[in-house]
Design an enzyme around this catalytic site. Structure first.
Site, short mmCIF file in Angstrom:
data_model
loop_
_atom_site.label_atom_id
_atom_site.label_comp_id
_atom_site.label_asym_id
_atom_site.label_seq_id
_atom_site.Cartn_x
_atom_site.Cartn_y
_atom_site.Cartn_z
N LEU A 220 -10.03 -25.25 40.72
CA LEU A 220 -10.25 -24.74 39.14
C LEU A 220 -11.73 -24.73 38.91
O LEU A 220 -12.38 -25.54 39.05
CB LEU A 220 -9.67 -25.68 38.14
N HIS A 221 -12.32 -23.42 38.60
CA HIS A 221 -13.75 -23.43 38.26
C HIS A 221 -14.07 -22.40 37.61
O HIS A 221 -15.38 -22.11 37.00
CB HIS A 221 -14.53 -23.36 39.58
N ARG A 222 -13.12 -21.60 37.10
CA ARG A 222 -13.69 -20.44 36.04
C ARG A 222 -14.00 -20.72 34.72
O ARG A 222 -13.45 -21.72 34.21
CB ARG A 222 -12.24 -19.40 35.75
N ARG A 255 -18.88 -27.53 39.01
CA ARG A 255 -18.73 -27.31 37.40
C ARG A 255 -17.65 -28.17 36.84
O ARG A 255 -17.95 -28.46 35.66
CB ARG A 255 -18.74 -25.63 37.28
N ASP A 295 -7.48 -20.54 40.04
CA ASP A 295 -8.16 -19.65 39.03
C ASP A 295 -8.94 -18.82 39.75
O ASP A 295 -9.88 -18.00 39.60
CB ASP A 295 -8.48 -20.06 37.87
#
Ligand code: UD1
Length: 378
Positions: A220-222, A255, A295
């Site tokens: 998950l990083h979007r 992030r 994602d």
């Protein structure tokens, strides 16, 4: 005698490294076979990603030649990062004066360097061109459209790329359907990745024991997922529910880590948080997973090739072939959808999927074949 074609290859962020690796290798192989008309090739690393786990590990795992230049740009807002890359890339380009620069993917380094090159009259090659999510709130979509608009040679991974580019007015002669360089890398390293001890390290297998406990993987990083507290909380609630059925291994992007700490999001014991992984460790982790929730763009493609069910935590994809032909299902960010679709997979109702056209490990060779036919400026 024909002078040498000179290409400057740009990398910046994690998903670029596995795309440049097979291209560098194919250029080297071409040069071995064509000693008197080889291709001179340099690598510039913008430094968009700089942590050991986000950058250095990939150069080691994938045997990528050391960059000839490292611009050391680092993190910042989009404007800061893009501008800083442009400022630092311009003098390199003026000094080296290549015939082409080659950029991959859709990160800030891609558009920043393409723009500098085009304005200095250096031709631009875009590898992984033509992908469109049609979602302009994604920074990558803006980078893709702009880069494609100023590229001279566009290499596409799937047929949708051609349709999109033609609609945007790119002429057919510039477009080459060559397959997927990221998959070249996957196929080259799959066997080697089996030696990774990652499953032992996360406690899903015993050393020397062939049996592996069933597990899922999450990435998950979007920004649309992790910078929006509601979405991040929804997704983590869904994943917590899924983790009651099987453990979930979650390599956490910097992030995402920052956000989770900031929002004080609690993590169940059944979710195993780990630092971002190197290429071989992550490939092994994906290969043996019951399913992957993600994602990311590239992971949708990699799971398709591995035949592992992929649940994409986004509203859209720029890689439709992974849904039409592969194992990918787009579920969005709603808790119920994520859980329902995951349980479906766990109950044995996942898509079969097949290998998309030309995802055969030879994309980089095809690219170099096209490049070898281009003449250098005399
Ligand atoms: C970038 C790409 C994205 C790609 C992703 C893969 C753009 C617009 N986005 O997003 O398309 O899927 O890389 O990882 O180019 N950070 C570190 N160490 C690092 C790099 C980043 O701590 O080595 C942290 C910094 O706090 C930074 C944040 O992560 O502010 C985000 O990094 P950034 O490069 O801006 O974007 P990504 O989210 O990584």
């Amino acid at each position: 005698m024909k002078s040498k074609l000179k290409i400057l290859n740009v990398v910046g962020a994690r998903p670029n490294f596995m795309k440049i690796a097979p291209i560098a290798e194919a250029i080297e192989a071409h040069n071995q076979a064509n000693r008197d008309h080889g291709i001179e090739s340099l690598i510039v690393h913008t430094g968009q990603h700089y942590d050991e786990q986000m950058s250095k590990l990939f150069f080691e795992d994938l045997d990528i030649p050391r960059p000839d230049y490292n611009l050391g740009v680092g993190s910042g807002s989009h404007a800061y990062q893009t501008a800083e890359i442009m400022k630092r890339f311009e003098p390199v380009l003026e000094k080296e004066r290549p015939d082409y620069i080659l950029v991959v993917g859709d990160v800030n380094s891609t558009i920043a360097c393409a723009l500098v090159a085009k304005k200095l009259g250096v031709k631009v090659i875009h590898v992984e061109a033509g992908l469109r999510s049609f979602d302009m709130s994604m920074p990558e979509e803006i980078n893709r459209i702009l880069t494609d608009a100023i590229s001279d040679l566009l290499f596409i991974t799937e047929k949708s790329g051609e349709t999109n580019l033609l609609k945007e007015g790119v002429t057919r002669e510039k477009i080459h359907f060559v397959g997927n360089v990221m998959i070249d890398t996957l196929l080259r390293h799959k066997e080697k990745a089996e030696c990774s001890e990652i499953l032992v390290r996360v406690g899903l297998a015993e050393k020397g024991d062939l049996s592996i406990q069933p597990y899922a993987v999450l990435t998950l990083h979007r920004p649309s997922n992790v910078d929006d507290p509601m979405n991040l909380e929804n997704i983590m609630k869904a994943v917590t529910e899924i983790s009651r059925h099987l453990p979930v291994v979650f390599p956490v992007h910097p992030r995402t880590k920052k956000q989770m700490v900031g929002l004080n999001i609690g993590i169940a014991d059944t979710i195993k948080l780990v630092d971002p992984l190197g290429y071989l460790d992550f490939l092994k982790l994906m290969s043996h997973a019951r399913m992957v929730l993600t994602d990311s763009g590239g992971i949708q493609e990699e799971t398709t090739v591995l035949g592992v069910p992929c649940i994409t935590l986004r509203e859209n994809t720029e890689r439709p072939v992974t849904v039409e032909q592969g194992t990918n299902v787009i579920v969005g960010m709603e808790r119920k959808n994520i859980v329902d679709q995951s349980l479906k997979v766990l109950n044995g109702n996942s898509k079969e999927g097949r290998l998309p056209e030309l995802w055969d490990g030879k994309a980089a060779e095809r690219i170099v074949e096209v490049l070898a036919g281009e003449s250098p400026r005399l």
